[in-house]
Design an enzyme around this catalytic site. Sequence first.
Site: not given
Length: 237
Positions: A53, A56, A88, A104, A140, A178, A203, A205
Amino acid sequence: MRVAVLSGAGISAESGVPTFRDDKNGLWARFDPYELSSTQGWLRNPERVWGWYLWRHYLVANVEPNDGHRAIAAWQDHAEVSVITQNVDDLHERAGSGAVHHLHGSLFEFRCARCGVPYTDALPEMPEPAIEVEPPVCDCGGLIRPDIVWFGEPLPEEPWRSAVEATGSADVMVVVGTSAIVYPAAGLPDLALARGTAVIEVNPEPTPLSGSATISIRESASQALPGLLERLPALLK
């Protein structure tokens, strides 16, 4: 006019946001995506997940919004626009969109895996991927994790509630980039259609939504979205 936009990976791919398989070095290609995007994978190897991450995060921070993102932001001058995204990244925000609901999570938000406190310290630059990187440690004693919805985790309540409200009050819904297969987000266009709201799919597709959408436009986001708002009356005749 109220416009709800549901965006997915396709719109960000046009900006060069990499997918799991886009690592040119092949460093991550041998790993199961589940191992990098699940609570179980995190518990087994937090250093590997954090390294993935962090890389990314660096890559996404170094790409720019495209004409599709900018078109959606420009619609705010003429309509009340709510953006619901499965992505994201922060490209909608950087393009100028105000109300963005991240279903997300975000690559740019972090929290303690134990106590949930947000983590706001600067992250190191990571121009080259590394297999394992030690995550920061919270006061913590818990490890800092990306505030991303991993496999098996519930969607965050507030963004989901806002998404349902925006869908329920929209005069038109634009679904862009999407696959229409990831639920519960994929159910939002059905909610709009059940209310009699026009749903426009953008889209290149066909998707499972194509057969029920009011209109399906077989173009990319950057091709279709600029000028789409002005063309709506003619499209919906």
